[in-house]
Write an enzyme that holds these catalytic residues in place. Structure first.
Site, PDB file in Angstrom:
ATOM      1  N   CYS A   7       1.863  -9.751 -11.930  1.00  0.00           N
ATOM      2  CA  CYS A   7       0.921  -8.893 -12.809  1.00  0.00           C
ATOM      3  C   CYS A   7       0.077  -7.989 -12.056  1.00  0.00           C
ATOM      4  O   CYS A   7       0.794  -7.301 -11.187  1.00  0.00           O
ATOM      5  CB  CYS A   7      -0.278 -10.017 -13.166  1.00  0.00           C
ATOM      6  SG  CYS A   7      -1.094 -10.567 -11.667  1.00  0.00           S
ATOM      7  N   CYS A  78       0.161  -8.542 -18.570  1.00  0.00           N
ATOM      8  CA  CYS A  78      -0.678  -7.380 -18.599  1.00  0.00           C
ATOM      9  C   CYS A  78      -0.159  -6.055 -18.293  1.00  0.00           C
ATOM     10  O   CYS A  78      -0.709  -5.005 -17.676  1.00  0.00           O
ATOM     11  CB  CYS A  78      -1.196  -7.549 -17.081  1.00  0.00           C
ATOM     12  SG  CYS A  78      -0.296  -8.144 -15.903  1.00  0.00           S
ATOM     13  N   CYS A  82       7.021  -2.461 -13.877  1.00  0.00           N
ATOM     14  CA  CYS A  82       7.880  -2.422 -12.574  1.00  0.00           C
ATOM     15  C   CYS A  82       9.360  -1.683 -12.863  1.00  0.00           C
ATOM     16  O   CYS A  82      10.090  -2.615 -12.961  1.00  0.00           O
ATOM     17  CB  CYS A  82       7.966  -3.814 -12.327  1.00  0.00           C
ATOM     18  SG  CYS A  82       6.234  -4.575 -11.916  1.00  0.00           S
TER      19      CYS A  82
END
Length: 121
Positions: A7, A78, A82
């Site tokens: 997250c 959330c 990445c």
């Protein structure tokens, strides 16, 4: 199965997921793209109320994790972006940060349900 929970702050949902997963027999870790300075007090309270050890929990930076060694990488929901790592599942859980202990409890229950589903897969 080795699980990595990802997250942004790595202070609430992903920390609860790491603790719950370990208590259910998984190898687990968690990390964040912008980790907080400490684990949320409410997350710690919820885990302790379930008899889960919290001493080893601390926010970690995703860049410091060998994410390729995990079988499943799970975003807590959330909007984690990445680009360097794969995200296998997104659990789309509301962030309880700054909310009541009851909201943390509801989130922890959803996390536990999701982890138990992994056990039967």
């Amino acid at each position: 199965m080795r699980l990595l929970f990802v997250c942004v702050g790595n202070s609430c949902r992903s920390q609860m997921a790491e603790g719950i997963a370990k208590s259910l027999g998984f190898e687990a870790s968690s990390a964040g793209t912008h980790p907080a300075k400490k684990v949320s007090e409410n997350a710690i309270k919820i885990l302790k109320s379930k008899g889960i050890k919290t001493e080893e929990l601390h926010p970690k930076l995703i860049d410091d994790i060998d994410w390729e060694s995990f079988d499943l990488i799970i975003s807590m929901g959330c909007g984690v972006n990445c680009p360097m790592i794969r995200i296998d599942q997104d659990w789309n859980l509301d962030d309880p940060v700054g909310k009541s202990l009851e909201v943390f409890e509801i989130c922890a229950e959803k996390i536990e349900e999701n982890i138990k589903k992994l056990q039967i897969q």
